[in-house]
Design a protein around this motif. Structure first.
Motif: not given
Length: 127
Positions: A28-30, A94-96, A92
Motif C-alpha cells: 500500500n505504498r509507492t 495493488d491495494k493489499d 505502486s
C-alpha cells in the motif's frame, strides 16, 4: 546514400546492458524504482530524457514516470551542483497485495551525437 546513413547511425550507436534491479516495497505504498538522469560532461548540460517503454508491465501494480530536476552530486567533478533533468520511475502495488511483481523496461535516448539504449528488469518484493 541510404546505406551510408544507416552505417553512420549504427556506427554512432551503442547499447547499455540490461540490469536486474531488486527492490522491496511496503504494501500500500509507492516507491521510487529508478531515476534516469544524464548530462553531457563537456557542457554540464542536461541530455535529452530517455523514451522509456515496457517490455513487460507489472501484474500487481502500476508504474508512473515523473519529470523532475536535481543537482548533480560531487562525483560529477566540474559539473557538481549543476541542475539537470531527471525522469523518476515510481511503482505502486495493488491495494493489499503482498508477494512479488516484475517490470521490464527498455529505453532509448539521443545525446552527444550518439544513441544510448538499454533496459532494466525490476524484481519487486511487496511486504
Amino acid at each position: 546514400m541510404k546505406y551510408f546513413l544507416v552505417f553512420v547511425f549504427v556506427m554512432f550507436s551503442f547499447s547499455v546492458n540490461a540490469d536486474i534491479i531488486r527492490k522491496q516495497v511496503a504494501a500500500n505504498r509507492t516507491a521510487k524504482l529508478n531515476v534516469y538522469s544524464y548530462y553531457v560532461p563537456e557542457t554540464c548540460g542536461s541530455a535529452e530524457l530517455p523514451k522509456v517503454s515496457f517490455v513487460k508491465k507489472p501484474e500487481h501494480g502500476v508504474v508512473r514516470f515523473v519529470q523532475s530536476r536535481s543537482a548533480l552530486p560531487s562525483s560529477a567533478g566540474k559539473c557538481a551542483g549543476k541542475v539537470t533533468n531527471d525522469l523518476i520511475m515510481y511503482y505502486s502495488p495493488d491495494k493489499d497485495f503482498r508477494g512479488t511483481d516484475k517490470v521490464v523496461t527498455k529505453f532509448r535516448m539521443y545525446t552527444s551525437g550518439r544513441v544510448i539504449s538499454g533496459g532494466n528488469t525490476y524484481e519487486i518484493e511487496i511486504k
